[in-house]
Design a protein around this motif. Structure first.
Motif, PDB file in Angstrom:
ATOM      1  N   UNK A 132       0.829  -1.209   0.000  1.00 28.37           N
ATOM      2  CA  UNK A 132       0.000   0.000   0.000  1.00 28.37           C
ATOM      3  C   UNK A 132       0.865   1.261   0.000  1.00 28.37           C
ATOM      4  N   UNK A 133       1.925   1.258   0.813  1.00 29.44           N
ATOM      5  CA  UNK A 133       2.843   2.406   0.865  1.00 29.44           C
ATOM      6  C   UNK A 133       3.527   2.593  -0.484  1.00 29.44           C
ATOM      7  N   UNK A 134       3.951   1.497  -1.087  1.00 30.93           N
ATOM      8  CA  UNK A 134       4.629   1.556  -2.389  1.00 30.93           C
ATOM      9  C   UNK A 134       3.708   2.135  -3.459  1.00 30.93           C
ATOM     10  N   UNK A 135       2.436   1.726  -3.446  1.00 29.70           N
ATOM     11  CA  UNK A 135       1.474   2.243  -4.421  1.00 29.70           C
ATOM     12  C   UNK A 135       1.240   3.746  -4.234  1.00 29.70           C
ATOM     13  N   UNK A 136       1.197   4.177  -3.000  1.00 28.51           N
ATOM     14  CA  UNK A 136       1.001   5.606  -2.734  1.00 28.51           C
ATOM     15  C   UNK A 136       2.198   6.420  -3.217  1.00 28.51           C
ATOM     16  N   UNK A 137       3.402   5.860  -3.066  1.00 28.59           N
ATOM     17  CA  UNK A 137       4.603   6.539  -3.558  1.00 28.59           C
ATOM     18  C   UNK A 137       4.584   6.651  -5.083  1.00 28.59           C
ATOM     19  N   UNK A 138       4.127   5.592  -5.749  1.00 32.31           N
ATOM     20  CA  UNK A 138       4.057   5.597  -7.210  1.00 32.31           C
ATOM     21  C   UNK A 138       3.097   6.678  -7.695  1.00 32.31           C
ATOM     22  N   UNK A 147       5.621  14.813   1.540  1.00 32.04           N
ATOM     23  CA  UNK A 147       4.856  13.568   1.594  1.00 32.04           C
ATOM     24  C   UNK A 147       5.655  12.387   1.056  1.00 32.04           C
ATOM     25  N   UNK A 148       6.544  12.641   0.085  1.00 34.34           N
ATOM     26  CA  UNK A 148       7.414  11.570  -0.399  1.00 34.34           C
ATOM     27  C   UNK A 148       8.311  11.082   0.737  1.00 34.34           C
ATOM     28  N   UNK A 149       8.831  12.041   1.513  1.00 34.32           N
ATOM     29  CA  UNK A 149       9.693  11.688   2.647  1.00 34.32           C
ATOM     30  C   UNK A 149       8.921  10.890   3.690  1.00 34.32           C
ATOM     31  N   UNK A 150       7.696  11.326   3.982  1.00 41.75           N
ATOM     32  CA  UNK A 150       6.878  10.625   4.980  1.00 41.75           C
ATOM     33  C   UNK A 150       6.619   9.182   4.565  1.00 41.75           C
ATOM     34  N   UNK A 151       6.275   8.984   3.295  1.00 42.01           N
ATOM     35  CA  UNK A 151       5.993   7.626   2.821  1.00 42.01           C
ATOM     36  C   UNK A 151       7.256   6.777   2.755  1.00 42.01           C
ATOM     37  N   UNK A 198      14.286   5.501  -6.203  1.00 42.57           N
ATOM     38  CA  UNK A 198      13.953   5.078  -4.842  1.00 42.57           C
ATOM     39  C   UNK A 198      12.776   4.112  -4.854  1.00 42.57           C
ATOM     40  N   UNK A 199      11.775   4.425  -5.680  1.00 43.55           N
ATOM     41  CA  UNK A 199      10.596   3.567  -5.782  1.00 43.55           C
ATOM     42  C   UNK A 199      10.987   2.195  -6.322  1.00 43.55           C
ATOM     43  N   UNK A 206      10.833  -5.141  -1.514  1.00 39.85           N
ATOM     44  CA  UNK A 206       9.540  -5.804  -1.308  1.00 39.85           C
ATOM     45  C   UNK A 206       9.528  -7.200  -1.948  1.00 39.85           C
ATOM     46  N   UNK A 207      10.025  -7.289  -3.174  1.00 43.44           N
ATOM     47  CA  UNK A 207      10.041  -8.586  -3.868  1.00 43.44           C
ATOM     48  C   UNK A 207      10.901  -9.601  -3.115  1.00 43.44           C
ATOM     49  N   UNK A 208      12.022  -9.128  -2.572  1.00 40.50           N
ATOM     50  CA  UNK A 208      12.887 -10.026  -1.805  1.00 40.50           C
ATOM     51  C   UNK A 208      12.205 -10.482  -0.519  1.00 40.50           C
ATOM     52  N   UNK A 209      11.479  -9.576   0.101  1.00 45.23           N
ATOM     53  CA  UNK A 209      10.783  -9.913   1.345  1.00 45.23           C
ATOM     54  C   UNK A 209       9.696 -10.954   1.121  1.00 45.23           C
TER      55      UNK A 209
END
Length: 246
Positions: A132-138, A147-151, A198-199, A206-209
């Motif tokens: 969800x965080x990754x999608x918001x950054x995209x 907001x980029x820093x916060x995410x 960064x994204x 994420x993929x590794x996790x």
């Protein structure tokens, strides 16, 4: 509590010695978390101190999260799990001349180990939060630095929480204000292409996790952090500004 080794206080800095006394009692396992202490009159007599001196010590210990003072329940030893940060460390850092690289190196050392643990311990709920965080950054306008820093920070915090290591989570929560300021400065120094990178780095982590690959997760995190580490060497110190305004 008749066996507690509490000595009368005779030092001019009596309130500090009282604090040190109770910390040592906790360290030596003579006091346990949640245990109730003597009442004020009893402590005044045992320690041979005045009420104002005792209350000053209790105020400091309550501020530091060592004790809880309640008019009804009396004085008891705090449960550390009730604190999400280490307040004394925050104030130590306020007076330390710590460099940006020292802060980032501490962050790296913790995150590189914790991302490996997260690969083993993260739950489906943790993965959903990261996605969800990754999608918001995209979807975010890359020029929206705040907001980029916060995410970005939230992504890393979520990984730390996914490691299920409470001690490291508390330590990083204590450093969060400093890390946010440093991270914001890093993003201000980057281009939009860098922020898109960064994204991509987040996606690799994420993929590794989700593949539960500890080594790959650590390598992806290292690759992500190394570029930012170089940027930090050119940044002004975040320590003075952070604590001056808080």
């Amino acid at each position: 509590m008749n066996n507690l080794n509490i000595q009368p206080i005779r030092n001019k800095k009596a309130y500090f010695q009282i604090i040190e006394t109770f910390i040592n009692l906790i360290i030596s396992n003579q006091l346990e978390y949640g245990e109730k202490l003597y009442n004020e009159p009893e402590l005044m007599e045992i320690l041979n101190v005045s009420r104002p001196t005792l209350r000053e010590a209790l105020r400091v210990m309550e501020f530091l999260g060592i004790v809880v003072v309640s008019p009804r329940k009396g004085i008891s030893i705090s449960e550390p799990k009730n604190n999400n940060y280490y307040l004394p460390l925050t104030y130590i850092l306020a007076f330390e001349k710590t460099s940006n690289t020292d802060l980032f190196e501490l962050r790296m050392s913790i995150e590189l180990e914790m991302v490996g643990l997260a690969a083993k311990r993260a739950t489906d709920e943790d993965f959903n939060k990261l996605k969800d965080i990754s999608n918001k950054l995209i979807d975010l306008d890359k020029s929206d630095i705040k907001n980029f820093t916060k995410l970005d920070q939230l992504f890393h915090i979520t990984i730390l929480n996914s490691s299920k290591n409470e001690l490291c989570c508390k330590l990083m929560n204590t450093l969060n204000a400093l890390i946010y300021d440093q991270l914001e400065q890093i993003h201000m120094a980057l281009t939009n292409d860098d922020r898109n990178n960064t994204i991509e780095k987040h996606k690799a982590i994420y993929d590794a996790l989700i593949s539960r690959n500890e080594e790959l997760a650590r390598n992806a995190m290292r690759s992500h952090l190394e570029h930012a580490y170089g940027v930090t060497k050119e940044l002004p110190s975040v320590f003075h500004n952070t604590f001056k305004t808080n």
